[in-house]
Write an enzyme that holds these catalytic residues in place. Structure first.
Site, short mmCIF file in Angstrom:
data_model
loop_
_atom_site.label_atom_id
_atom_site.label_comp_id
_atom_site.label_asym_id
_atom_site.label_seq_id
_atom_site.Cartn_x
_atom_site.Cartn_y
_atom_site.Cartn_z
N ASN A 144 -10.81 -25.00 -5.64
CA ASN A 144 -11.07 -23.87 -4.73
C ASN A 144 -11.17 -24.27 -3.26
O ASN A 144 -12.26 -24.45 -2.71
CB ASN A 144 -12.39 -23.17 -5.11
CG ASN A 144 -12.22 -22.34 -6.35
OD1 ASN A 144 -11.30 -21.55 -6.46
ND2 ASN A 144 -13.11 -22.55 -7.30
N ALA A 193 -7.94 -27.68 -10.54
CA ALA A 193 -9.03 -27.73 -11.51
C ALA A 193 -8.78 -26.77 -12.68
O ALA A 193 -9.43 -26.89 -13.73
CB ALA A 193 -10.34 -27.38 -10.82
N GLY A 224 -2.41 -17.91 -6.72
CA GLY A 224 -3.22 -16.74 -6.39
C GLY A 224 -4.62 -16.86 -6.93
O GLY A 224 -4.95 -17.85 -7.59
N THR A 233 -20.09 -19.54 -12.13
CA THR A 233 -20.31 -20.52 -11.05
C THR A 233 -19.00 -21.20 -10.64
O THR A 233 -18.08 -21.34 -11.44
CB THR A 233 -21.29 -21.62 -11.50
OG1 THR A 233 -20.81 -22.19 -12.73
CG2 THR A 233 -22.69 -21.08 -11.67
N TYR A 249 -1.10 -20.86 -15.64
CA TYR A 249 -1.10 -21.58 -14.36
C TYR A 249 -1.65 -22.99 -14.57
O TYR A 249 -1.09 -23.97 -14.08
CB TYR A 249 -1.94 -20.79 -13.35
CG TYR A 249 -2.25 -21.50 -12.06
CD1 TYR A 249 -1.31 -21.57 -11.03
CD2 TYR A 249 -3.50 -22.08 -11.84
CE1 TYR A 249 -1.60 -22.22 -9.83
CE2 TYR A 249 -3.81 -22.73 -10.66
CZ TYR A 249 -2.85 -22.79 -9.65
OH TYR A 249 -3.16 -23.44 -8.47
P1 NAD Z 1 -0.20 -20.72 -0.91
O1 NAD Z 1 0.23 -19.62 -1.82
O2 NAD Z 1 -0.82 -20.33 0.39
O3 NAD Z 1 1.02 -21.70 -0.62
C1 NAD Z 1 2.05 -21.94 -1.54
C2 NAD Z 1 3.37 -21.74 -0.81
O4 NAD Z 1 4.44 -22.04 -1.70
C3 NAD Z 1 3.59 -20.29 -0.34
O5 NAD Z 1 3.73 -20.24 1.08
C4 NAD Z 1 4.85 -19.86 -1.05
O6 NAD Z 1 5.71 -19.03 -0.26
C5 NAD Z 1 5.52 -21.21 -1.35
N1 NAD Z 1 6.48 -21.08 -2.44
C6 NAD Z 1 6.28 -20.53 -3.67
N2 NAD Z 1 7.41 -20.55 -4.37
C7 NAD Z 1 8.36 -21.11 -3.56
C8 NAD Z 1 9.74 -21.38 -3.72
N3 NAD Z 1 10.38 -21.06 -4.86
N4 NAD Z 1 10.41 -21.95 -2.70
C9 NAD Z 1 9.78 -22.27 -1.53
N5 NAD Z 1 8.46 -22.03 -1.32
C10 NAD Z 1 7.77 -21.46 -2.33
O7 NAD Z 1 -1.18 -21.64 -1.76
P2 NAD Z 1 -2.18 -22.78 -1.27
O8 NAD Z 1 -3.54 -22.27 -1.43
O9 NAD Z 1 -1.76 -23.31 0.04
O10 NAD Z 1 -1.95 -23.87 -2.41
C11 NAD Z 1 -1.07 -24.97 -2.24
C12 NAD Z 1 -0.97 -25.75 -3.53
O11 NAD Z 1 -2.27 -26.22 -3.93
C13 NAD Z 1 -0.44 -24.95 -4.71
O12 NAD Z 1 0.39 -25.77 -5.50
C14 NAD Z 1 -1.68 -24.58 -5.49
O13 NAD Z 1 -1.41 -24.37 -6.85
C15 NAD Z 1 -2.54 -25.80 -5.26
N6 NAD Z 1 -3.97 -25.47 -5.38
C16 NAD Z 1 -4.58 -24.68 -4.45
C17 NAD Z 1 -5.93 -24.36 -4.60
C18 NAD Z 1 -6.64 -23.49 -3.59
O14 NAD Z 1 -7.83 -23.25 -3.78
N7 NAD Z 1 -6.00 -22.99 -2.55
C19 NAD Z 1 -6.65 -24.85 -5.70
C20 NAD Z 1 -5.99 -25.64 -6.63
C21 NAD Z 1 -4.65 -25.97 -6.46
#
Ligand code: NAD
Length: 361
Positions: free
Chosen positions: A208, A149, A100, A250, A179
């Site tokens: 991000n 990050a 989140g 930033t 996290y």
């Molecule tokens: P998102 O929340 O859209 O996708 C994560 C998915 O994981 C969700 O659809 C959720 O339902 C699923 N999930 C969570 N717990 C689960 C479980 N127990 N069983 C099955 N599914 C489960 O997030 P995102 O933005 O697509 O991020 C994807 C990955 O990239 C994550 O690991 C996140 O930490 C990492 N990440 C994302 C960002 C970003 O800016 N979006 C930045 C850094 C890291």
């Protein structure tokens, strides 16, 4: 149900109902893969393009043990198939996590669930893959792990003009959120399974990621989507939007298509990482608001909420390592990405039965 072609590759995308996972499914289909997606939910904003989509909880070890097995032309996930017809996937993309924006990650209210859910998924994936490899006497499945990050130490991100997020600044570790600590733990977990059980892994630290079909409301949205939504909802003239903090913190933001391209390159390379996947175009949150306001063609006034959860004071990707190892760099400006994202979020806001278009905060 479609089946893989003779020479096709197979991929398992965990978290395929989420933002980045659903975009990766689309890309893998374009690249000719047979794809199984798994998530607690199906994608919210479009139909999945996966050949097979399984709804289930990846914290359940028995479920994960079944999910990592590919059954080929012999049958789908739900059908019993003799183990002689089953095999491991070629690639796994592990995106599933409790995730989140600042309103979810930095309040402290979800720490136990975030750590438990995400760490359990990663343990289940690695243990299930290891057991399958043992049974099949192979070790072909390459696993991508999406770190963040947020694992970088807070003390290197106090100066908004000069944050240090080079890969080698990770230790001594001091992330500012649980996290981030879980991401660091899981990075180490994937590296340990590589060292001790030879499982091929690739690890990226995302900075991000934003774009169409990302969460834009409900409390788990990140700042680009939240600001686009707020600007879409205010009046065309004289609108005010709430900005968390003084807005001088930033960040840099990477458009989703670029994230997918960099990840595919990492998977196709011999480089394990961890490596940053991000943009080096650092802006303040106030500047981000101006970029969104320009894309919308709406002048807005900022109202700062100083007691909101914020995260580190400054953060920017450092792409030296990825340029050197993969020859990849971001190519789109933030303004270009925001134009596409704003237009998608505006459509979503307008589709709602009641759209508070004239409410200012
Ligand atoms: P998102 O929340 O859209 O996708 C994560 C998915 O994981 C969700 O659809 C959720 O339902 C699923 N999930 C969570 N717990 C689960 C479980 N127990 N069983 C099955 N599914 C489960 O997030 P995102 O933005 O697509 O991020 C994807 C990955 O990239 C994550 O690991 C996140 O930490 C990492 N990440 C994302 C960002 C970003 O800016 N979006 C930045 C850094 C890291």
């Amino acid at each position: 149900m479609k089946f893989m072609t003779e020479d096709g590759k197979t991929a398992l995308v965990l978290g395929a109902g989420g933002f980045i996972g659903s975009h990766m499914v689309r890309r893998l289909k374009e690249d000719g893969y047979w794809v199984r997606g798994v998530d607690l939910k199906r994608p919210e904003f479009s139909e999945t393009e996966a050949d097979e989509f399984i709804v289930g909880d990846l914290t359940d070890q028995l479920f994960v043990e079944r999910v990592v097995v590919f059954k080929g032309n012999a049958g789908n996930f739900y059908k019993f198939v003799s183990s002689k017809y089953t095999q491991p996937f070629d690639e796994i993309y592990q995106y599933a996590a409790d995730m989140g924006g600042a309103g979810y990650i930095f309040t402290g209210e979800h720490d136990a669930d975030v750590m438990n859910n995400s760490a359990t998924i990663n343990l289940n994936v690695l243990n299930s893959q290891r057991a399958l490899n043992d049974r099949k006497c192979v070790n072909k499945t390459k696993i991508f792990y999406s770190s963040s990050a947020c694992m970088y130490p807070e003390h290197n991100q106090l100066d908004p003009d000069n944050p240090d997020c080079s890969e080698d600044s990770a230790y001594p570790a001091a992330p500012d959120s649980e996290y981030g600590w879980e991401k660091l733990f899981s990075e180490r977990l994937y590296m340990a399974y590589n060292r001790n059980y030879d499982i091929p892994v690739r690890i990226a630290r995302f900075h991000n990621i934003f774009g169409p079909e990302g969460t834009y409301e409900g409390g788990k949205e990140k700042s680009p989507a939240a600001i686009c939504r707020k600007v879409a909802q205010v009046a065309d003239v004289g609108g005010r939007i709430e900005v968390w903090g003084d807005g001088e913190q930033t960040r840099s933001f990477l458009y989703i298509d670029e994230c997918i391209e960099a990840t595919r390159r990492l998977m196709n390379s011999d480089f394990m990482g961890p490596v940053n996947i991000g943009s080096e175009e650092m802006v303040s949150i106030n500047e981000l608001v101006d970029i969104v306001s320009k894309a919308a063609g709406k002048p807005v006034r900022r109202v700062h909420k100083l007691d909101a959860p914020l995260g580190v004071r400054g953060r920017n990707s450092n792409n030296d390592l990825i340029r050197e190892k993969l020859g990849w760099d971001y190519s789109q400006t933030l303004e270009e990405g925001i134009q596409k994202t704003y237009s998608w979020i505006l459509d979503q806001v307008n589709k709602k039965p009641y759209s508070p278009l004239h409410v200012s905060v």
